[in-house]
Design a protein around this motif. Structure first.
Motif, PDB file in Angstrom:
ATOM      1  N   UNK A 190       4.882  77.724  49.655  1.00 35.01           N
ATOM      2  CA  UNK A 190       4.234  78.882  50.265  1.00 35.01           C
ATOM      3  C   UNK A 190       3.325  78.453  51.414  1.00 35.01           C
ATOM      4  N   UNK A 191       2.583  77.348  51.226  1.00 36.54           N
ATOM      5  CA  UNK A 191       1.713  76.851  52.292  1.00 36.54           C
ATOM      6  C   UNK A 191       2.515  76.356  53.491  1.00 36.54           C
ATOM      7  N   UNK A 192       3.653  75.748  53.239  1.00 37.71           N
ATOM      8  CA  UNK A 192       4.510  75.285  54.327  1.00 37.71           C
ATOM      9  C   UNK A 192       4.896  76.461  55.224  1.00 37.71           C
ATOM     10  N   UNK A 193       5.298  77.568  54.606  1.00 36.46           N
ATOM     11  CA  UNK A 193       5.695  78.740  55.382  1.00 36.46           C
ATOM     12  C   UNK A 193       4.526  79.275  56.208  1.00 36.46           C
ATOM     13  N   UNK A 194       3.331  79.310  55.629  1.00 35.63           N
ATOM     14  CA  UNK A 194       2.152  79.798  56.332  1.00 35.63           C
ATOM     15  C   UNK A 194       1.779  78.873  57.486  1.00 35.63           C
ATOM     16  N   UNK A 195       1.835  77.573  57.247  1.00 35.47           N
ATOM     17  CA  UNK A 195       1.494  76.586  58.279  1.00 35.47           C
ATOM     18  C   UNK A 195       2.452  76.695  59.469  1.00 35.47           C
ATOM     19  N   UNK A 196       3.721  76.826  59.176  1.00 35.47           N
ATOM     20  CA  UNK A 196       4.730  76.922  60.232  1.00 35.47           C
ATOM     21  C   UNK A 196       4.502  78.155  61.100  1.00 35.47           C
ATOM     22  N   UNK A 197       4.018  79.240  60.487  1.00 31.31           N
ATOM     23  CA  UNK A 197       3.836  80.491  61.221  1.00 31.31           C
ATOM     24  C   UNK A 197       2.589  80.481  62.103  1.00 31.31           C
ATOM     25  N   UNK A 198       1.548  79.728  61.704  1.00 33.33           N
ATOM     26  CA  UNK A 198       0.250  79.840  62.373  1.00 33.33           C
ATOM     27  C   UNK A 198      -0.064  78.662  63.291  1.00 33.33           C
ATOM     28  N   UNK A 199       0.251  77.441  62.869  1.00 28.08           N
ATOM     29  CA  UNK A 199      -0.127  76.255  63.655  1.00 28.08           C
ATOM     30  C   UNK A 199       0.981  75.951  64.660  1.00 28.08           C
ATOM     31  N   UNK A 200       0.643  76.052  65.938  1.00 28.65           N
ATOM     32  CA  UNK A 200       1.621  75.909  67.015  1.00 28.65           C
ATOM     33  C   UNK A 200       1.360  74.611  67.772  1.00 28.65           C
ATOM     34  N   UNK A 201       2.390  73.774  67.852  1.00 24.79           N
ATOM     35  CA  UNK A 201       2.247  72.474  68.519  1.00 24.79           C
ATOM     36  C   UNK A 201       1.834  72.638  69.982  1.00 24.79           C
ATOM     37  N   UNK A 202       2.446  73.587  70.688  1.00 26.04           N
ATOM     38  CA  UNK A 202       2.145  73.765  72.106  1.00 26.04           C
ATOM     39  C   UNK A 202       0.706  74.203  72.316  1.00 26.04           C
ATOM     40  N   UNK A 203       0.199  75.021  71.408  1.00 22.54           N
ATOM     41  CA  UNK A 203      -1.188  75.477  71.541  1.00 22.54           C
ATOM     42  C   UNK A 203      -2.157  74.326  71.382  1.00 22.54           C
TER      43      UNK A 203
END
Length: 434
Positions: A190-203
């Motif tokens: 569940x945390x993996x899915x949340x992390x992927x959605x919010x933390x953006x490499x380009x940002x």
């Protein structure tokens, strides 16, 4: 060390990252570290059950715990170097997914061999997370917060251990030990899915510091492996910081792995109660990591050499407290001393992280923290549970716990020696970077 001037980075630019977003990234990265250690340490809560159900020795139990740390130690460096090139956010997401799926595999294991194989892949998934995660965090916060951030972030390991053991023991008692692993796996996914959605490499990459680090990293790549090794190991002080940190965590790892079993055998507590009480002791350690990191930053802000004195004090005092504790009979005085020792036993994490960050270029901080993680695991986290189990099979668990606090005295010696090199090595590095 001759290549340091080619890879220096102005880390003050990290302050230009939006502070709310930086703290959100910290929270999510910290959350995955909780998942990391919950998946790793839930095993310790069910040691008594597995020992009885599969008729395992303490050496075998210790190997199930130690194999994860061994894989972390062996793979952290190469995987961290890959993460620096491939992208830290993508690497973090992939690693967390792997250890969560491997933890699910632990829930399905039917014998020691299958459990060992599943734990092997837990170790592969977790191998570089600590080093890549802290490098990501340090890249978006100001340098003067390094001890605090290092201590607070790495305290997630202790907090995760608390949750893994306490919840694991309760779930095992209520629903069976397989659900203990299953619950940790679901939480991680569940945390993996949340992390992927919010933390953006380009940002994160849009930060001037991150851009500078990436450019400098390219120079490191062109300079070759030899100069990278020189940057990571070129000073006596940084080598002794690696050694001192690793030796101190031998004691921490042994205590985390064996406290539930100790409480079960010598205090006759059931699995859930032993796991919960052991979790309280590990919670003391987690709080101590944060508090000790903050104290270190405050005491050493205008006097960098004090980091070494403070780290040495944490090692010495924790060793003495735990040596005395396990000479006492079972009872409240012993538990109080164990709690006090646990508060300080991992207090060196923050100072050691700051030492390594200060003594290595920012562009290779993932690699530097991978090296620190390598030392922590090969000198401490991997052998701690295993060696304690081997000794326990010969003289009993109490006898083993009466011996192992001596290791912290060796850590104190490493910090003491490293202190004498630190100022000169730091000045040399700063001169090359200017």
């Amino acid at each position: 060390m001759h290549a340091v001037h080619t890879i220096a980075v102005d880390t003050s630019a990290a302050s230009r990252v939006s502070r709310p977003y930086a703290w959100l990234v910290f929270a999510l990265t910290f959350g995955l570290l909780l998942s990391d250690y919950m998946s790793r340490q839930v095993l310790n809560a069910v040691f008594p059950i597995l020992k009885a159900e599969w008729v395992l020795s303490d050496t075998q139990l210790g190997s199930l715990s130690g194999v994860v740390a061994l894989l972390v130690g062996l793979l952290t460096f190469p995987l961290s170097v890959i993460a620096d090139r491939w992208g830290r956010v993508k690497s973090i997401t992939l690693m967390a997914a792997l250890w969560s799926l491997a933890t699910l595999g632990c829930a399905l294991a039917t014998n020691y061999g299958e459990m060992f194989a599943a734990r092997f892949f837990v170790g592969v998934g977790e191998a570089a997370y600590g080093s890549v995660g802290i490098a990501l965090i340090l890249s978006i916060f100001p340098p003067h917060m390094r001890s605090t951030l290092s201590g607070a972030f790495m305290a997630g390991g202790a907090f995760g251990s608390v949750l893994g053991m306490a919840l694991g023991g309760v779930i095992a008692t209520q629903f069976g030990w397989r659900w203990s692993f299953g619950a940790m796996a679901i939480f991680g996914l569940l945390l993996v899915a949340l992390y992927r959605a919010i933390v953006i490499e380009k940002k994160l990459g849009s930060c001037p510091a991150a851009r500078a680090a990436k450019a400098a990293q390219g120079k490191v790549s062109r300079a070759g492996a030899r100069r990278l090794i020189e940057a990571l190991f070129g000073s006596n002080a940084v080598r002794l910081a690696y050694i001192g940190s690793g030796l101190q965590l031998f004691l921490m790892a042994a205590m985390i792995a064996w406290m539930p079993s100790y409480l079960n055998r010598y205090y006759h507590l059931a699995t859930d109660k032993a796991g919960a009480l052991a979790g309280i002791f590990i919670l003391f350690g987690a709080i101590g990591m944060v508090v000790c990191g903050m104290i270190t930053d405050r005491l050493s802000r205008n006097a960098p050499n004090r980091k070494w004195w403070v780290a040495m004090a944490y090692s010495l005092i924790s060793s003495v407290l735990l040596l005395i504790a396990f000479q006492l009979p079972a009872g409240m005085p012993q538990l109080v001393l164990i709690g006090a020792g646990m508060f300080l036993v991992a207090g060196t994490t923050g100072p050691a992280g700051a030492m390594v960050a200060n003594l290595t270029p920012a562009a290779i901080h993932s690699s530097a923290f991978a090296t620190l993680t390598l030392a922590n695991n090969l000198l401490g986290l991997a052998p701690g549970p295993f060696v304690t189990g081997v000794i326990a099979d010969r003289i009993g668990l109490l006898g083993a716990l009466q011996i192992i606090p001596v290791i912290a005295l060796l850590a104190a010696a490493a910090f003491f020696i490293g202190k004498h090199y630190y100022a000169g090595d730091l000045k040399h590095i700063q001169a090359l970077a200017s």
